[in-house]
Every structure is written in C-alpha cells, then in structure tokens.
Design a protein around this motif. Structure first.
Motif, mmCIF file in Angstrom:
data_model
loop_
_atom_site.group_PDB
_atom_site.id
_atom_site.type_symbol
_atom_site.label_atom_id
_atom_site.label_comp_id
_atom_site.label_asym_id
_atom_site.label_seq_id
_atom_site.Cartn_x
_atom_site.Cartn_y
_atom_site.Cartn_z
ATOM 1 N N ASN A 63 0.834 -1.216 0.000
ATOM 2 C CA ASN A 63 0.000 0.000 0.000
ATOM 3 C C ASN A 63 0.863 1.259 0.000
ATOM 4 O OD1 ASN A 63 0.969 -0.001 2.595
ATOM 5 N ND2 ASN A 63 -0.990 0.446 3.573
ATOM 6 N N ALA A 64 2.106 1.079 -0.479
ATOM 7 C CA ALA A 64 3.056 2.197 -0.605
ATOM 8 C C ALA A 64 3.345 2.876 0.724
ATOM 9 C CB ALA A 64 2.565 3.220 -1.629
ATOM 10 N N LEU A 65 3.216 2.127 1.817
ATOM 11 C CA LEU A 65 3.651 2.654 3.106
ATOM 12 C C LEU A 65 5.158 2.912 3.054
ATOM 13 C CD1 LEU A 65 2.633 3.323 5.975
ATOM 14 C CD2 LEU A 65 3.302 1.015 6.641
ATOM 15 N N LEU A 66 5.862 2.001 2.401
ATOM 16 C CA LEU A 66 7.247 2.233 2.021
ATOM 17 C C LEU A 66 7.285 2.450 0.517
ATOM 18 C CD1 LEU A 66 9.194 -0.506 4.043
ATOM 19 C CD2 LEU A 66 8.987 1.932 4.575
ATOM 20 N N LYS A 67 8.056 3.402 0.065
ATOM 21 C CA LYS A 67 8.175 3.676 -1.368
ATOM 22 C C LYS A 67 9.502 3.137 -1.878
ATOM 23 C CE LYS A 67 5.109 7.667 -1.234
ATOM 24 N NZ LYS A 67 4.899 9.094 -1.594
ATOM 25 N N PRO A 68 9.465 2.430 -2.981
ATOM 26 C CA PRO A 68 10.677 1.740 -3.453
ATOM 27 C C PRO A 68 11.770 2.696 -3.908
ATOM 28 C CG PRO A 68 8.951 1.620 -5.114
ATOM 29 C CD PRO A 68 8.317 2.225 -3.886
ATOM 30 N N ASP A 69 13.021 2.255 -3.740
ATOM 31 C CA ASP A 69 14.147 2.992 -4.322
ATOM 32 C C ASP A 69 14.107 2.882 -5.845
ATOM 33 O OD1 ASP A 69 15.099 3.431 -1.718
ATOM 34 O OD2 ASP A 69 16.178 1.528 -1.730
ATOM 35 N N LYS A 70 13.620 1.739 -6.293
ATOM 36 C CA LYS A 70 13.515 1.478 -7.734
ATOM 37 C C LYS A 70 12.284 0.625 -7.969
ATOM 38 C CE LYS A 70 15.598 -1.787 -9.954
ATOM 39 N NZ LYS A 70 16.587 -2.714 -10.566
ATOM 40 N N VAL A 93 -3.346 2.131 -10.913
ATOM 41 C CA VAL A 93 -2.962 3.480 -10.485
ATOM 42 C C VAL A 93 -1.590 3.408 -9.808
ATOM 43 C CG1 VAL A 93 -3.513 5.424 -8.972
ATOM 44 C CG2 VAL A 93 -5.353 4.194 -10.157
ATOM 45 N N ASP A 94 -0.706 4.346 -10.166
ATOM 46 C CA ASP A 94 0.598 4.442 -9.513
ATOM 47 C C ASP A 94 0.382 4.872 -8.069
ATOM 48 O OD1 ASP A 94 3.123 4.947 -8.587
ATOM 49 O OD2 ASP A 94 3.668 6.400 -10.135
ATOM 50 N N ALA A 95 0.589 3.928 -7.132
ATOM 51 C CA ALA A 95 0.246 4.182 -5.729
ATOM 52 C C ALA A 95 1.240 5.080 -5.019
ATOM 53 C CB ALA A 95 0.125 2.859 -4.980
ATOM 54 N N THR A 96 2.391 5.354 -5.631
ATOM 55 C CA THR A 96 3.386 6.199 -4.984
ATOM 56 C C THR A 96 3.174 7.681 -5.286
ATOM 57 O OG1 THR A 96 4.943 5.995 -6.833
ATOM 58 C CG2 THR A 96 5.095 4.357 -5.067
ATOM 59 N N GLY A 97 2.199 7.995 -6.110
ATOM 60 C CA GLY A 97 1.949 9.383 -6.482
ATOM 61 C C GLY A 97 1.251 10.171 -5.384
ATOM 62 N N LYS A 132 -4.069 8.291 -3.611
ATOM 63 C CA LYS A 132 -4.493 8.198 -2.213
ATOM 64 C C LYS A 132 -5.653 7.221 -2.067
ATOM 65 C CE LYS A 132 -6.017 11.011 1.709
ATOM 66 N NZ LYS A 132 -6.352 12.387 2.173
ATOM 67 N N ALA A 133 -6.620 7.312 -2.989
ATOM 68 C CA ALA A 133 -7.771 6.402 -2.949
ATOM 69 C C ALA A 133 -7.329 4.961 -3.154
ATOM 70 C CB ALA A 133 -8.786 6.808 -4.010
ATOM 71 N N ALA A 134 -6.354 4.750 -4.044
ATOM 72 C CA ALA A 134 -5.848 3.400 -4.298
ATOM 73 C C ALA A 134 -5.190 2.824 -3.048
ATOM 74 C CB ALA A 134 -4.862 3.424 -5.463
ATOM 75 N N ARG A 135 -4.398 3.641 -2.371
ATOM 76 C CA ARG A 135 -3.734 3.168 -1.147
ATOM 77 C C ARG A 135 -4.744 2.804 -0.070
ATOM 78 N NH1 ARG A 135 -0.132 7.499 -2.572
ATOM 79 N NH2 ARG A 135 -1.112 8.907 -1.042
ATOM 80 N N HIS A 136 -5.860 3.541 -0.011
ATOM 81 C CA HIS A 136 -6.897 3.267 0.983
ATOM 82 C C HIS A 136 -7.610 1.942 0.728
ATOM 83 C CE1 HIS A 136 -7.448 7.695 2.447
ATOM 84 N NE2 HIS A 136 -6.459 7.077 3.041
ATOM 85 N N VAL A 150 -9.539 -2.051 10.594
ATOM 86 C CA VAL A 150 -9.219 -2.131 9.162
ATOM 87 C C VAL A 150 -10.436 -2.582 8.366
ATOM 88 C CG1 VAL A 150 -7.756 -3.250 7.444
ATOM 89 C CG2 VAL A 150 -6.788 -2.573 9.645
ATOM 90 N N VAL A 151 -11.177 -3.555 8.895
ATOM 91 C CA VAL A 151 -12.385 -4.037 8.223
ATOM 92 C C VAL A 151 -13.382 -2.891 8.008
ATOM 93 C CG1 VAL A 151 -14.423 -5.515 8.502
ATOM 94 C CG2 VAL A 151 -12.151 -6.410 9.020
ATOM 95 N N ALA A 152 -13.442 -1.966 8.961
ATOM 96 C CA ALA A 152 -14.382 -0.839 8.865
ATOM 97 C C ALA A 152 -14.095 0.062 7.682
ATOM 98 C CB ALA A 152 -14.340 -0.023 10.161
ATOM 99 N N LEU A 153 -12.901 -0.045 7.108
ATOM 100 C CA LEU A 153 -12.535 0.762 5.939
ATOM 101 C C LEU A 153 -13.007 0.141 4.634
ATOM 102 C CD1 LEU A 153 -8.886 1.666 6.991
ATOM 103 C CD2 LEU A 153 -10.785 3.277 6.764
ATOM 104 N N ASN A 154 -13.585 -1.068 4.699
ATOM 105 C CA ASN A 154 -14.030 -1.792 3.498
ATOM 106 C C ASN A 154 -12.907 -1.950 2.467
ATOM 107 O OD1 ASN A 154 -16.716 -2.415 4.127
ATOM 108 N ND2 ASN A 154 -17.413 -0.367 3.552
ATOM 109 N N PRO A 155 -11.757 -2.505 2.862
ATOM 110 C CA PRO A 155 -10.652 -2.632 1.904
ATOM 111 C C PRO A 155 -10.932 -3.700 0.854
ATOM 112 C CG PRO A 155 -10.135 -3.818 3.908
ATOM 113 C CD PRO A 155 -11.439 -3.107 4.170
ATOM 114 N N ASP A 156 -10.298 -3.562 -0.299
ATOM 115 C CA ASP A 156 -10.343 -4.606 -1.317
ATOM 116 C C ASP A 156 -9.224 -5.622 -1.109
ATOM 117 O OD1 ASP A 156 -12.540 -3.651 -2.860
ATOM 118 O OD2 ASP A 156 -11.255 -2.093 -3.687
#
Length: 288
Positions: free
Chosen positions: A54-61, A69-73, A79-83, A158-164
């Motif tokens: 979920n892009a909590l960490l962003k890759p060096d490469k 969707v590019d989740a690091t943007g 932001k919606a994708a990360r959620h 986390v369940v309350a967020l309705n994640p995919d």
C-alpha cells in the motif's frame, strides 16, 4: 483488480554504514479474491515486502500499481488506491490508541471522510464481524481487553474501511490456539463474504498450508518461489530447508503414519487432506 510490484528494490539506511538491501528486483501481482501466504526466515524481507503493497514504504527502484494506479503518487487517485489496501501489523494491539474501542475503530472511516452515520454503521458492522458485542465492548478501553480481543479490535479497525485487499503481518503471533483459530475463522469469513484479497505473513508453515491458495517464498529480499502451497512444499522441500524453513507439521505427521504402515494417498499438506487420507486408508465410507 490487482496490486502489482514491478522490479521493486528497497534499501534501509541508504548511504550510511548501516545500509541494508531488504528487497531486490521483486516483481509480483496479487489479484483481488486470492488468499496469499508469505513465508521466509526472519530478516528475509517479508515485512518490507508487504509494507510496499500500500506504498507505506516507497521503493528505491520500481513501481507499485494498485488497480492500474501508480500508488506512490500524490494525486487523489493514488491516495484512494492506497486506501483500498488495509494493513494489520504484527502485534496490532500496538496500533491501538483511542480511549474506547468504538473510537479506535471509528478513526479510519472518519479519516476517510465517511459521514457520522456511516461511521456508526461501519463500526457496528466491523465489531459484529470480529465477534465483539457492541453493547459490551464499544465504550470500554481497548487496553483493558485480552490479547486476542485487542487483536480483533485492530482487525475491526481495518475491516471498517471496506478494503479490497487485507494484509496481515503475523496475525496469530502471541495468541493461544483457540484465539488463533478464531482469528483465522474471521479472516476466512471476511474473504468469503466480501471477496477481498487476503495476504498473510506467517512463520507457521501449517498456517500457510492450511489457509492459503497461493504461496510466496521470500529469501534475502528476493522472490524465491511463487505457486500453490502443496506444489512448493512437495517439489522444493530440500531448498526450503536450506533457507531455514520446514515442512508443515501435518505433512511430517503424514510421513510418520506412512512409515508405520498406514497406506495414505495424495499430497498431505493440511488437516483436511490428512483426515481424508486417513479415512480412505481405513476404508471408512464417510471419507470426503
């Protein structure tokens, strides 16, 4: 719909004497609806890997793509994708912070912009789902609960967020056997009812074999194997032991039963397969 990691590399403390590469050119795709177990010895890169989902960490490469969707943007779409990816960390009770169970579970939906009416519905539904009675627990401090109950509050948040996609780092760590079974029963029910992807980091080969339909083996920051648990355990047992991993205990039990004369058929990698094989070997008509 999927999460894709494309040639992802990540290094901790880059440019310092403590520099350590945790991921090295990892590429993998996880589709909605899968149950994926991730195994590897301590320090192999498992937790670093899932924190990229979920892009909590962003890759060096490399790139992290969530539902195309590019989740690091920094865009609203990113932001919606990360959620859409919910994360429950190892020892999630350390994530708890609010004065009451209700407020802790409500934090995520409220922060996501849900109305107060929607928040109330999500909190009650999430508590019901993890088996915590609203009237009994909503106004209690989460820090007055047992370890298993605290774990369930964290999952409910986390369940309350309705994640995919739901990512769980060692969800059974520190729990007694009954609590472990309860947690996994809730996880499987969530997968069944909402058709979401479940990603489980585990040190337990038995959990990986019992619950997952796909297995990722990580070693020294690289993806060593990707496939069905029964195939990987059967075809790569020697290689797994070389990197510090063992076979599921149920497999070892099946081998001992065979050595003692019981004619067991098929690949025995989980409890259901072992029970079926024993029933067939004994000639019991109710074997399924």
């Amino acid at each position: 719909m999927s999460i894709e990691l494309k040639d992802v590399s990540y290094t901790y403390s880059k440019g310092t004497p403590f520099e350590r590469q945790a991921l090295n050119n990892v590429s993998v795709s996880i589709d909605k609806g899968e149950i994926v177990a991730i195994i590897g010895h301590t320090g192999s890169g498992k937790s670093t890997f899932v924190q990229h989902l979920n892009a909590l960490l962003k890759p060096d490469k490399g790139m992290i793509i969530i539902d195309e969707v590019d989740a690091t943007g920094k865009t609203s779409d990113a932001k919606a994708a990360r959620h859409r990816v919910g994360m429950v960390f190892q020892y999630p009770e350390h994530q708890l912070f609010a004065e009451t169970v209700e407020e802790d579970i409500a934090f995520g939906p409220r922060n996501k912009g849900f109305s107060e009416d929607e928040v109330a519905v999500q909190v009650k539904e999430a508590m019901r789902f993890v088996g915590l009675d609203y009237d009994t627990y909503a106004k209690r401090s989460p820090f007055q609960l047992s370890g298993g109950q605290m774990r369930r509050v964290a999952v409910a948040g986390v369940v309350a967020l309705n994640p995919d996609y739901l990512v769980l780092d060692e969800p059974s760590a520190g729990l007694d056997p009954a609590s472990r079974l309860r947690v996994f029963r809730e996880i499987l029910e969530l997968h069944k009812t909402r058709k979401i992807a479940i990603v489980i980091v585990t040190h337990s080969m038995d959990e990986a074999a019992e619950y997952a339909n796909r297995l990722l083996v990580i070693n020294k920051g690289q993806l060593l194997y990707d496939g069905k648990p029964e195939e990987i355990f059967k075809e790569h047992s020697a290689e797994l032991r070389q990197v510090g991993l063992d076979m599921p205990q149920v497999y070892n039990l099946g081998e001992k039963l065979k050595a003692n004369g019981l004619n067991l058929k098929g690949d025995i990698m989980n409890t259901k397969a072992l029970v079926k094989a024993i029933c067939q070997a004994k000639g019991w008509k109710n074997a399924k």
